[in-house]
Design a protein around this motif. Structure first.
Motif, PDB file in Angstrom:
ATOM      1  N   SER A  11      16.064  -9.457   9.919  1.00  0.00           N
ATOM      2  CA  SER A  11      15.162  -8.396  10.401  1.00  0.00           C
ATOM      3  C   SER A  11      13.711  -8.674  10.020  1.00  0.00           C
ATOM      4  N   THR A  12      13.496  -9.233   8.825  1.00  0.00           N
ATOM      5  CA  THR A  12      12.129  -9.574   8.405  1.00  0.00           C
ATOM      6  C   THR A  12      11.576 -10.702   9.260  1.00  0.00           C
ATOM      7  N   LEU A  13      12.393 -11.717   9.489  1.00  0.00           N
ATOM      8  CA  LEU A  13      11.939 -12.842  10.314  1.00  0.00           C
ATOM      9  C   LEU A  13      11.618 -12.396  11.735  1.00  0.00           C
ATOM     10  N   ARG A  14      12.415 -11.504  12.287  1.00  0.00           N
ATOM     11  CA  ARG A  14      12.155 -10.975  13.629  1.00  0.00           C
ATOM     12  C   ARG A  14      10.818 -10.217  13.636  1.00  0.00           C
ATOM     13  N   MET A  15      10.602  -9.374  12.615  1.00  0.00           N
ATOM     14  CA  MET A  15       9.358  -8.611  12.525  1.00  0.00           C
ATOM     15  C   MET A  15       8.163  -9.557  12.439  1.00  0.00           C
ATOM     16  N   SER A  64      -5.105 -12.166   5.890  1.00  0.00           N
ATOM     17  CA  SER A  64      -3.642 -12.268   5.830  1.00  0.00           C
ATOM     18  C   SER A  64      -3.067 -11.178   4.934  1.00  0.00           C
ATOM     19  N   LYS A  65      -3.697 -10.953   3.816  1.00  0.00           N
ATOM     20  CA  LYS A  65      -3.261  -9.918   2.876  1.00  0.00           C
ATOM     21  C   LYS A  65      -3.206  -8.561   3.571  1.00  0.00           C
ATOM     22  N   LEU A  66      -4.227  -8.243   4.334  1.00  0.00           N
ATOM     23  CA  LEU A  66      -4.273  -6.977   5.062  1.00  0.00           C
ATOM     24  C   LEU A  66      -3.126  -6.886   6.079  1.00  0.00           C
ATOM     25  N   LYS A  67      -2.873  -7.975   6.795  1.00  0.00           N
ATOM     26  CA  LYS A  67      -1.758  -7.972   7.757  1.00  0.00           C
ATOM     27  C   LYS A  67      -0.441  -7.663   7.064  1.00  0.00           C
ATOM     28  N   PHE A  68      -0.204  -8.318   5.921  1.00  0.00           N
ATOM     29  CA  PHE A  68       1.062  -8.121   5.218  1.00  0.00           C
ATOM     30  C   PHE A  68       1.169  -6.715   4.635  1.00  0.00           C
ATOM     31  N   GLN A  69       0.053  -6.144   4.232  1.00  0.00           N
ATOM     32  CA  GLN A  69       0.070  -4.757   3.767  1.00  0.00           C
ATOM     33  C   GLN A  69       0.402  -3.823   4.929  1.00  0.00           C
ATOM     34  N   LEU A  71       2.116  -4.531   7.529  1.00  0.00           N
ATOM     35  CA  LEU A  71       3.516  -4.730   7.883  1.00  0.00           C
ATOM     36  C   LEU A  71       4.463  -4.167   6.819  1.00  0.00           C
ATOM     37  N   GLY A  72       3.901  -3.804   5.666  1.00  0.00           N
ATOM     38  CA  GLY A  72       4.716  -3.253   4.592  1.00  0.00           C
ATOM     39  C   GLY A  72       5.552  -4.277   3.864  1.00  0.00           C
ATOM     40  N   LEU A  73       5.093  -5.535   3.841  1.00  0.00           N
ATOM     41  CA  LEU A  73       5.861  -6.598   3.201  1.00  0.00           C
ATOM     42  C   LEU A  73       5.613  -6.725   1.708  1.00  0.00           C
ATOM     43  N   PHE A  74       4.371  -6.581   1.292  1.00  0.00           N
ATOM     44  CA  PHE A  74       4.008  -6.817  -0.097  1.00  0.00           C
ATOM     45  C   PHE A  74       3.122  -5.690  -0.602  1.00  0.00           C
ATOM     46  N   SER A  79      -7.346  -7.907  -7.917  1.00  0.00           N
ATOM     47  CA  SER A  79      -7.571  -9.179  -8.610  1.00  0.00           C
ATOM     48  C   SER A  79      -6.323 -10.015  -8.849  1.00  0.00           C
ATOM     49  N   ARG A  80      -5.171  -9.556  -8.376  1.00  0.00           N
ATOM     50  CA  ARG A  80      -3.979 -10.381  -8.509  1.00  0.00           C
ATOM     51  C   ARG A  80      -2.989  -9.985  -7.421  1.00  0.00           C
ATOM     52  N   THR A  81      -2.062 -10.843  -7.172  1.00  0.00           N
ATOM     53  CA  THR A  81      -1.003 -10.556  -6.214  1.00  0.00           C
ATOM     54  C   THR A  81       0.281 -10.422  -7.006  1.00  0.00           C
ATOM     55  N   LEU A  82       0.774  -9.220  -7.115  1.00  0.00           N
ATOM     56  CA  LEU A  82       2.059  -8.992  -7.756  1.00  0.00           C
ATOM     57  C   LEU A  82       3.071  -8.969  -6.643  1.00  0.00           C
ATOM     58  N   LEU A  83       3.972  -9.926  -6.650  1.00  0.00           N
ATOM     59  CA  LEU A  83       4.926 -10.062  -5.572  1.00  0.00           C
ATOM     60  C   LEU A  83       5.952  -8.949  -5.674  1.00  0.00           C
ATOM     61  N   ILE A  84       5.759  -7.925  -4.877  1.00  0.00           N
ATOM     62  CA  ILE A  84       6.697  -6.822  -4.813  1.00  0.00           C
ATOM     63  C   ILE A  84       7.128  -6.705  -3.367  1.00  0.00           C
ATOM     64  N   ASN A  85       8.375  -7.008  -3.129  1.00  0.00           N
ATOM     65  CA  ASN A  85       8.944  -6.940  -1.786  1.00  0.00           C
ATOM     66  C   ASN A  85       9.130  -5.463  -1.441  1.00  0.00           C
TER      67      ASN A  85
END
Length: 87
Positions: A11-15, A64-69, A71-74, A79-85
């Protein structure tokens, strides 16, 4: 990870395919997915880490960061990227 659904689920890959991502976005996403599967998936990842590993300009990183936000991915912290799925 705060949520057990993988960044590489069908489902993530499709999105992602439907999100009209750029090549830079795909490199960013692939790096984050790689980190999800690393031996320390809760490690802090700095913007500099992402830009260096993905060969991104600062402006591209932020786009890219804005796009992923959107999309609700991360979840990103200042000042840092905390990888939270978020899936």
């Amino acid at each position: 990870m705060s949520n057990p659904q993988s960044l590489t689920s069908a489902s993530t890959l499709r999105m992602l395919r439907e999100a009209n991502l750029t090549a830079a976005d795909w490199r960013f996403w692939a790096y984050m997915a790689e980190q999800e599967h690393s031996s320390n998936p809760n490690q802090l990842i700095t913007p500099a880490d992402v830009m260096r590993e993905c060969k991104l300009a600062k402006s591209t990183y932020h786009q890219s960061k804005l796009k992923f936000q959107e999309l609700g991915l991360f979840e990103f912290h200042k000042s840092r990227t905390l990888l939270i799925n978020l899936l």
